[in-house]
Scaffold this motif. Structure first.
Motif, short mmCIF file in Angstrom:
data_model
loop_
_atom_site.label_atom_id
_atom_site.label_comp_id
_atom_site.label_asym_id
_atom_site.label_seq_id
_atom_site.Cartn_x
_atom_site.Cartn_y
_atom_site.Cartn_z
N LYS A 339 -25.93 13.90 -30.80
CA LYS A 339 -25.70 14.46 -32.13
C LYS A 339 -25.93 13.39 -33.20
O LYS A 339 -25.75 12.19 -32.96
N LYS A 340 -26.35 13.83 -34.37
CA LYS A 340 -26.64 12.92 -35.48
C LYS A 340 -25.43 12.02 -35.75
O LYS A 340 -24.29 12.46 -35.72
N GLY A 341 -25.72 10.76 -36.00
CA GLY A 341 -24.67 9.81 -36.31
C GLY A 341 -24.06 9.13 -35.12
O GLY A 341 -23.24 8.22 -35.27
N LYS A 342 -24.42 9.55 -33.90
CA LYS A 342 -23.84 8.97 -32.68
C LYS A 342 -24.89 8.28 -31.80
O LYS A 342 -24.62 7.94 -30.66
N PHE A 343 -26.08 8.08 -32.34
CA PHE A 343 -27.17 7.49 -31.55
C PHE A 343 -26.80 6.08 -31.14
O PHE A 343 -26.39 5.25 -31.96
N ASP A 344 -26.93 5.79 -29.84
CA ASP A 344 -26.59 4.49 -29.27
C ASP A 344 -27.88 3.81 -28.81
O ASP A 344 -28.49 4.24 -27.83
N LEU A 345 -28.28 2.75 -29.50
CA LEU A 345 -29.53 2.08 -29.19
C LEU A 345 -29.53 1.46 -27.80
O LEU A 345 -30.58 1.31 -27.17
N SER A 346 -28.34 1.11 -27.28
CA SER A 346 -28.28 0.52 -25.95
C SER A 346 -28.77 1.49 -24.88
O SER A 346 -29.24 1.07 -23.82
N ARG A 347 -28.65 2.80 -25.14
CA ARG A 347 -29.18 3.79 -24.19
C ARG A 347 -30.69 3.65 -24.06
O ARG A 347 -31.25 3.75 -22.97
N VAL A 348 -31.36 3.41 -25.18
CA VAL A 348 -32.81 3.24 -25.17
C VAL A 348 -33.19 2.01 -24.36
O VAL A 348 -34.12 2.04 -23.55
N ASN A 349 -32.47 0.91 -24.58
CA ASN A 349 -32.77 -0.31 -23.83
C ASN A 349 -32.62 -0.08 -22.33
O ASN A 349 -33.42 -0.57 -21.53
N ASN A 350 -31.59 0.68 -21.94
CA ASN A 350 -31.39 0.97 -20.52
C ASN A 350 -32.49 1.87 -19.97
O ASN A 350 -32.90 1.72 -18.81
N LEU A 351 -32.97 2.82 -20.78
CA LEU A 351 -34.03 3.71 -20.31
C LEU A 351 -35.36 2.98 -20.16
O LEU A 351 -36.14 3.28 -19.25
N VAL A 352 -35.63 2.03 -21.04
CA VAL A 352 -36.86 1.24 -20.92
C VAL A 352 -36.85 0.44 -19.62
O VAL A 352 -37.87 0.31 -18.93
N ARG A 353 -35.68 -0.06 -19.22
CA ARG A 353 -35.55 -0.86 -17.99
C ARG A 353 -34.95 -0.05 -16.84
O ARG A 353 -34.43 -0.63 -15.89
N LEU A 354 -35.05 1.27 -16.90
CA LEU A 354 -34.36 2.14 -15.94
C LEU A 354 -34.74 1.85 -14.50
O LEU A 354 -33.89 1.85 -13.60
N TRP A 355 -36.03 1.60 -14.25
CA TRP A 355 -36.51 1.47 -12.87
C TRP A 355 -36.61 0.02 -12.42
O TRP A 355 -37.24 -0.26 -11.39
N ASP A 356 -36.00 -0.90 -13.13
CA ASP A 356 -36.06 -2.31 -12.75
C ASP A 356 -35.54 -2.59 -11.34
O ASP A 356 -36.06 -3.49 -10.66
N PRO A 357 -34.50 -1.88 -10.85
CA PRO A 357 -34.05 -2.15 -9.48
C PRO A 357 -35.11 -1.89 -8.42
O PRO A 357 -34.96 -2.33 -7.28
N PHE A 358 -36.18 -1.17 -8.79
CA PHE A 358 -37.20 -0.81 -7.81
C PHE A 358 -38.48 -1.63 -8.00
O PHE A 358 -39.55 -1.22 -7.56
N ARG A 359 -38.36 -2.77 -8.63
CA ARG A 359 -39.51 -3.65 -8.79
C ARG A 359 -39.22 -4.97 -8.09
O ARG A 359 -38.08 -5.40 -7.96
N GLY A 360 -40.27 -5.61 -7.62
CA GLY A 360 -40.12 -6.88 -6.93
C GLY A 360 -41.35 -7.73 -7.14
O GLY A 360 -42.35 -7.28 -7.73
N GLU A 361 -41.31 -8.95 -6.62
CA GLU A 361 -42.42 -9.88 -6.84
C GLU A 361 -43.70 -9.39 -6.19
O GLU A 361 -44.80 -9.59 -6.73
N ASN A 362 -43.59 -8.74 -5.05
CA ASN A 362 -44.78 -8.28 -4.32
C ASN A 362 -44.84 -6.76 -4.22
O ASN A 362 -45.39 -6.21 -3.28
N THR A 363 -44.25 -6.09 -5.20
CA THR A 363 -44.27 -4.62 -5.23
C THR A 363 -44.76 -4.14 -6.58
O THR A 363 -44.95 -4.93 -7.51
N ASN A 364 -44.97 -2.84 -6.68
CA ASN A 364 -45.38 -2.24 -7.94
C ASN A 364 -44.16 -2.01 -8.81
O ASN A 364 -43.02 -2.27 -8.41
N LYS A 365 -44.36 -1.49 -10.01
CA LYS A 365 -43.25 -1.21 -10.90
C LYS A 365 -43.60 -0.05 -11.82
O LYS A 365 -44.78 0.24 -12.07
#
Length: 452
Positions: A339-365
């Motif tokens: 709802k208007k006035g309750k937007f939490d920017l931290s949610r966006v940051n989490n969504l951008v990095r949502l799949w980070d647990p599934f990335r690795g040095e020798n894997t895709n992302k």
């Protein structure tokens, strides 16, 4: 030759500034033609005359391509509306002791490349492979698992789930949870994005899966396991009143690459073979560079896989394991509505990095690709008009589970059943996320011998 040699670097430079390539190309063409008219108008008129004279050659082809695209969109749109769909809500069993392999076996049941077995079915009836979605949602902090699929598949997929998780509870939803949110741009803010695999890596190279985490071993001791899904579930549990966060994976069984009803090849398979060869050849060349003896250099080529580093071996093994799995064409999407006035920017940051647990040095992302995540510079959106338009479209696409064909035709993300089961599975009983909906108690059959 200059344009051909600089096309890739020019596109990379343009994309880096988030400028539409078609705008740059259109402007450049306009300036070029205008300059040519000033410098040599006769040459421009001659080129125009030649274009008109050759129109019997290029015009029929152009008109056919335009007609074919419109025709395929029309018949597929009509077929789409004729397919009865249903939404299943799954309450997790009170106890889960199985590894994500159990969910992988469930997903194998969704892999079906029927419905378009003949060319006539595709180009005349508009038939296409069944499209299903895996959904993980948090409505004001209440976490739920959902599957959206064709109605005639309901009993089949229920049997698959109950076969692996007999204590689960599956309910056919009478009212879509999306309809429970009266979204409009006057009362709500929406941020959404879609994801794609890293373009610089082999698409057949999988993300970090449950096998890489060792979740396929020692299921008797779940307390020692680290399930990457817990990061996502805990994040979903933080959603508050008047907030809604939805994760959606749209998928269909992969057959081959397709251009409006015509199969054109299989880039995923070709990419896998090409990259295995490329990694092996790079290792051979590296080994040859360590000696100047020609006889020894010739011997090096026969060693092949023995020359690979540990990371290279893991990459080759992962790609080869992917070749043994069923593959889905997928679309990944997340939507955050508040709802208007309750937007939490931290949610966006989490969504951008949502799949980070599934990335690795020798894997895709998986990284953000489209949606509201593209807005970085002021020239991308004047007065919020474009952002508002994309918000409305993303809600529409999510509600109608649109990604392939019509009304939204987007590039697929190829994922194996192993990768999907890693991202979307039932966590074991050691995961204590309170907002996760589980069946409150175990069910058991009635004892035999009861009086009737």
């Amino acid at each position: 030759m200059f344009l051909h040699d600089t096309a890739h670097s020019a596109n990379a430079w343009i994309d880096g500034w988030h400028v539409e390539t078609i705008v740059v190309a259109g402007t450049a063409m306009f300036v070029f033609v205008l300059t040519a008219l000033v410098v040599d108008p006769d040459a421009v008129l001659a080129a125009g005359s030649a274009l008109v004279a050759l129109s019997p050659l290029w015009l029929p082809v152009t008109l056919f391509v335009i007609f074919w695209k419109i025709w395929m969109h029309y018949i597929r749109y009509a077929y789409w509306f004729r397919q009865p769909m249903t939404l299943l809500h799954i309450e997790l069993p009170p106890e889960v002791a199985k590894s994500p392999l159990a969910m992988e076996l469930v997903l194998v049941g969704l892999w079906n490349n029927g419905s378009e077995t003949t060319f006539i079915q595709r180009i005349w009836k508009g038939q296409f492979r069944a499209i299903s979605t895996l959904e993980l949602v948090s409505n004001e902090g209440r976490i739920g698992y959902y599957i959206h699929l064709r109605k005639n598949w309901k009993e089949f997929i229920e049997a698959r789930i109950y076969g692996q998780f007999p204590e689960a509870k599956i309910t056919e939803v009478t009212r879509d949870y999306v309809d429970e949110v009266p979204y409009n741009t006057e009362e709500y803010d929406l941020w959404g994005t879609e994801y794609a695999k890293e373009s610089s890596l082999a698409e057949a190279l999988p993300i970090r899966t449950y096998i890489d985490y060792g979740l396929d071993k020692n299921t008797d001791t779940p307390e020692i396991h680290v399930d990457p899904m817990t990061n996502i579930l805990e994040f979903l549990s933080t959603i508050k009143t008047d907030e809604y966060l939805w994760i959606q994976i749209v998928m269909k069984a992969r057959k081959k690459d397709e251009w409006y009803g015509f199969y054109t090849g299989n880039h995923w398979l070709d990419d896998a073979k090409t990259n295995i060869k490329k990694i092996t050849e790079a290792a051979i060349e590296r080994a040859r560079g360590l000696t100047s003896d020609e006889a020894e250099q010739k011997k090096v080529g026969s060693r092949g896989a023995m020359l690979l580093t540990g990371g290279e071996k893991l990459m080759v093994e992962s790609i080869e394991r992917s070749l043994t799995k069923q593959v889905f064409d997928c679309g990944f999407r997340t939507v955050y509505i508040v709802k208007k006035g309750k937007f939490d920017l931290s949610r966006v940051n989490n969504l951008v990095r949502l799949w980070d647990p599934f990335r690795g040095e020798n894997t895709n992302k998986l990284s953000v690709a489209r949606g509201k995540s593209i807005f970085d510079y002021p020239w991308q959106d004047w007065d919020g008009i474009r952002a508002t338009m994309i918000s409305k479209k993303m809600f529409f696409w999510y509600k109608h589970r649109a990604y392939f064909y019509v009304p939204y035709d987007q590039k697929e993300v190829c994922m194996t059943t192993e990768e999907l089961a890693s991202i979307w599975h039932f966590p074991n009983s050691e995961v204590k996320t309170p907002a996760l909906q589980r069946v409150p108690s175990r069910r058991a059959a009635a004892p035999s011998g009861l009086p009737i």
